[in-house]
Design a protein around this motif. Sequence first.
Motif, PDB file in Angstrom:
ATOM      1  N   GLU A   1       3.334  -0.271  -5.972  1.00 16.07           N
ATOM      2  CA  GLU A   1       2.848   1.049  -6.348  1.00 16.07           C
ATOM      3  C   GLU A   1       2.670   1.900  -5.096  1.00 16.07           C
ATOM      4  OE1 GLU A   1      -0.793   0.587  -8.574  1.00 16.07           O
ATOM      5  OE2 GLU A   1      -0.047  -1.259  -9.510  1.00 16.07           O
ATOM      6  N   ARG A   2       2.993   3.193  -5.215  1.00 12.39           N
ATOM      7  CA  ARG A   2       2.717   4.128  -4.133  1.00 12.39           C
ATOM      8  C   ARG A   2       1.253   4.523  -4.215  1.00 12.39           C
ATOM      9  NH1 ARG A   2       6.526   7.656  -2.414  1.00 12.39           N
ATOM     10  NH2 ARG A   2       4.844   8.469  -1.087  1.00 12.39           N
ATOM     11  N   ARG A   3       0.491   4.066  -3.242  1.00 15.32           N
ATOM     12  CA  ARG A   3      -0.936   4.369  -3.252  1.00 15.32           C
ATOM     13  C   ARG A   3      -1.513   4.176  -1.865  1.00 15.32           C
ATOM     14  NH1 ARG A   3      -5.267   2.507  -7.881  1.00 15.32           N
ATOM     15  NH2 ARG A   3      -7.158   3.248  -6.845  1.00 15.32           N
ATOM     16  N   ALA A   4      -2.163   5.197  -1.351  1.00  9.82           N
ATOM     17  CA  ALA A   4      -2.817   5.110  -0.042  1.00  9.82           C
ATOM     18  C   ALA A   4      -4.226   4.551  -0.216  1.00  9.82           C
ATOM     19  CB  ALA A   4      -2.870   6.477   0.616  1.00  9.82           C
ATOM     20  N   VAL A   5      -4.677   3.808   0.766  1.00  7.16           N
ATOM     21  CA  VAL A   5      -6.016   3.211   0.737  1.00  7.16           C
ATOM     22  C   VAL A   5      -6.839   3.801   1.876  1.00  7.16           C
ATOM     23  CG1 VAL A   5      -7.323   1.074   1.048  1.00  7.16           C
ATOM     24  CG2 VAL A   5      -5.248   1.072  -0.350  1.00  7.16           C
ATOM     25  N   ARG A   6      -8.018   4.276   1.549  1.00  2.00           N
ATOM     26  CA  ARG A   6      -8.920   4.849   2.559  1.00  2.00           C
ATOM     27  C   ARG A   6     -10.077   3.909   2.896  1.00  2.00           C
ATOM     28  NH1 ARG A   6      -7.399   8.437  -1.076  1.00  2.00           N
ATOM     29  NH2 ARG A   6      -9.188   7.930  -2.378  1.00  2.00           N
ATOM     30  N   ARG A   7     -10.470   3.090   1.900  1.00  2.00           N
ATOM     31  CA  ARG A   7     -11.563   2.141   2.092  1.00  2.00           C
ATOM     32  C   ARG A   7     -11.221   0.869   1.331  1.00  2.00           C
ATOM     33  NH1 ARG A   7     -16.026   3.467  -0.548  1.00  2.00           N
ATOM     34  NH2 ARG A   7     -14.893   4.827  -1.971  1.00  2.00           N
ATOM     35  N   TRP A   8     -11.667  -0.279   1.843  1.00  2.00           N
ATOM     36  CA  TRP A   8     -11.356  -1.554   1.196  1.00  2.00           C
ATOM     37  C   TRP A   8     -11.961  -1.649  -0.203  1.00  2.00           C
ATOM     38  CZ3 TRP A   8      -7.383  -2.999   3.385  1.00  2.00           C
ATOM     39  CH2 TRP A   8      -7.238  -3.071   4.776  1.00  2.00           C
ATOM     40  N   GLU A   9     -12.992  -0.882  -0.462  1.00  2.00           N
ATOM     41  CA  GLU A   9     -13.607  -0.926  -1.798  1.00  2.00           C
ATOM     42  C   GLU A   9     -12.624  -0.523  -2.895  1.00  2.00           C
ATOM     43  OE1 GLU A   9     -16.916  -0.646   1.126  1.00  2.00           O
ATOM     44  OE2 GLU A   9     -14.954   0.335   0.880  1.00  2.00           O
ATOM     45  N   GLU A  10     -11.620   0.281  -2.551  1.00  2.00           N
ATOM     46  CA  GLU A  10     -10.656   0.740  -3.552  1.00  2.00           C
ATOM     47  C   GLU A  10      -9.821  -0.428  -4.100  1.00  2.00           C
ATOM     48  OE1 GLU A  10      -8.457   3.996  -1.840  1.00  2.00           O
ATOM     49  OE2 GLU A  10     -10.274   4.776  -0.912  1.00  2.00           O
ATOM     50  N   PRO A  11      -9.086  -1.182  -3.259  1.00  2.00           N
ATOM     51  CA  PRO A  11      -8.359  -2.322  -3.813  1.00  2.00           C
ATOM     52  C   PRO A  11      -9.285  -3.435  -4.301  1.00  2.00           C
ATOM     53  CG  PRO A  11      -8.164  -2.296  -1.418  1.00  2.00           C
ATOM     54  CD  PRO A  11      -8.788  -1.000  -1.815  1.00  2.00           C
ATOM     55  N   ALA A  12     -10.474  -3.566  -3.686  1.00  2.00           N
ATOM     56  CA  ALA A  12     -11.398  -4.626  -4.098  1.00  2.00           C
ATOM     57  C   ALA A  12     -11.909  -4.405  -5.515  1.00  2.00           C
ATOM     58  CB  ALA A  12     -12.578  -4.704  -3.128  1.00  2.00           C
ATOM     59  N   ALA A  13     -11.856  -3.167  -5.991  1.00  2.00           N
ATOM     60  CA  ALA A  13     -12.254  -2.892  -7.374  1.00  2.00           C
ATOM     61  C   ALA A  13     -11.176  -3.295  -8.364  1.00  2.00           C
ATOM     62  CB  ALA A  13     -12.566  -1.400  -7.530  1.00  2.00           C
ATOM     63  N   ALA A  14      -9.954  -3.568  -7.850  1.00  2.00           N
ATOM     64  CA  ALA A  14      -8.839  -3.909  -8.729  1.00  2.00           C
ATOM     65  C   ALA A  14      -8.452  -5.377  -8.690  1.00  2.00           C
ATOM     66  CB  ALA A  14      -7.621  -3.052  -8.365  1.00  2.00           C
ATOM     67  N   ALA A  15      -8.915  -6.113  -7.675  1.00  2.00           N
ATOM     68  CA  ALA A  15      -8.568  -7.532  -7.549  1.00  2.00           C
ATOM     69  C   ALA A  15      -9.607  -8.229  -6.681  1.00  2.00           C
ATOM     70  CB  ALA A  15      -7.179  -7.696  -6.927  1.00  2.00           C
ATOM     71  N   PRO A  16      -9.843  -9.526  -6.907  1.00  2.00           N
ATOM     72  CA  PRO A  16     -10.844 -10.248  -6.106  1.00  2.00           C
ATOM     73  C   PRO A  16     -10.393 -10.542  -4.683  1.00  2.00           C
ATOM     74  CG  PRO A  16      -9.791 -11.725  -7.671  1.00  2.00           C
ATOM     75  CD  PRO A  16      -9.300 -10.343  -8.008  1.00  2.00           C
TER      76      PRO A  16
END
Length: 318
Positions: A151-166
């Motif tokens: 997926e095309r998606r920029a990450v600014r903080r680790w909390e963003e991907p951490a909300a989608a996967a452990p």
Amino acid sequence: MDSDVIVVGGGVVGLTTAVTLAERGLRVRVWSRDPAEATTSAVAGALWWPYRIEPAEEAGGWALESLRVYGELAAAPEETGVRWVPGVHADTVLEGLGAWAAGVEGLRRLPPGEVPGPYTTGLAARLPLIDMPVHLAWLRGRLEAAGGSVERRAVRRWEEPAAAAPVVVNCTGLAARELVPDAGVRPVRGQLVLVENPGIEEWFTAADAGSAETTYFFPQPGRLVLGGTAEEGAEAPAPDPVVAAAIVARCARVRPEIAGARVLGHRVGLRPSRAGGVRIASEPLPGGGLLVHHYGHGGAGVTVAWGCARRAAELVTG
């Protein structure tokens, strides 16, 4: 959560890591700020060789593990982009290499008269040469076949991907400088010139790891890739015409026919180097998640991709 792992970064390191995890049965998504063709990996000359990478001993093992994989992938070059191609490393001696050199079949010292150009020492070898646009597309297809996605998606903080996967795997390359943050991450600028191939079938390198100027050419399908530079700390994204002319001139000293080859284009890439070398390590995230760092591959991300991916996968799966 509908995923087990989010891999942040869609270059060769991120995609290879995602494939490794997905083929172990995990539900994997790759979040990439840029499309694969806009990543640093897409610009790479991509000859297998441990170049500008630390720690040397571990990198040698990762490189040999990757060499075995590329040897298998070379059975289908049109699909994978991987081919066995002969060539010469000038200004290089066996004694100056690490223990990994013993694992490279056919690597041999050349007599002075057989070293091309204005060089008197060199090694001959038959190595994997990877057409990166083809290979990146193949990696994505292999990931999708294993149930993963990009997926095309920029990450600014680790909390963003951490909300989608452990589990989050950080394969952000140069962007780790700000995202981690890691002040040891620094760019090493590489500039290339693409020309019509005047009939050259072997690769050539004369790359002093301590110099900002290198000389190499790689015969890729539909083009000859000329290089290059290794400018520590430089980040200018635009090709420099003076530098481009110097690259062509250096390559033409080895193969004079390159001087008259029609220029097809110019490329610039920023190698993601790191003080202390590759970082493969894990740390807990707030809320109980796991963050696995996997970055700092310098000029050898392609060379060590599969070996490093296995090591990073071990931190994910235990």
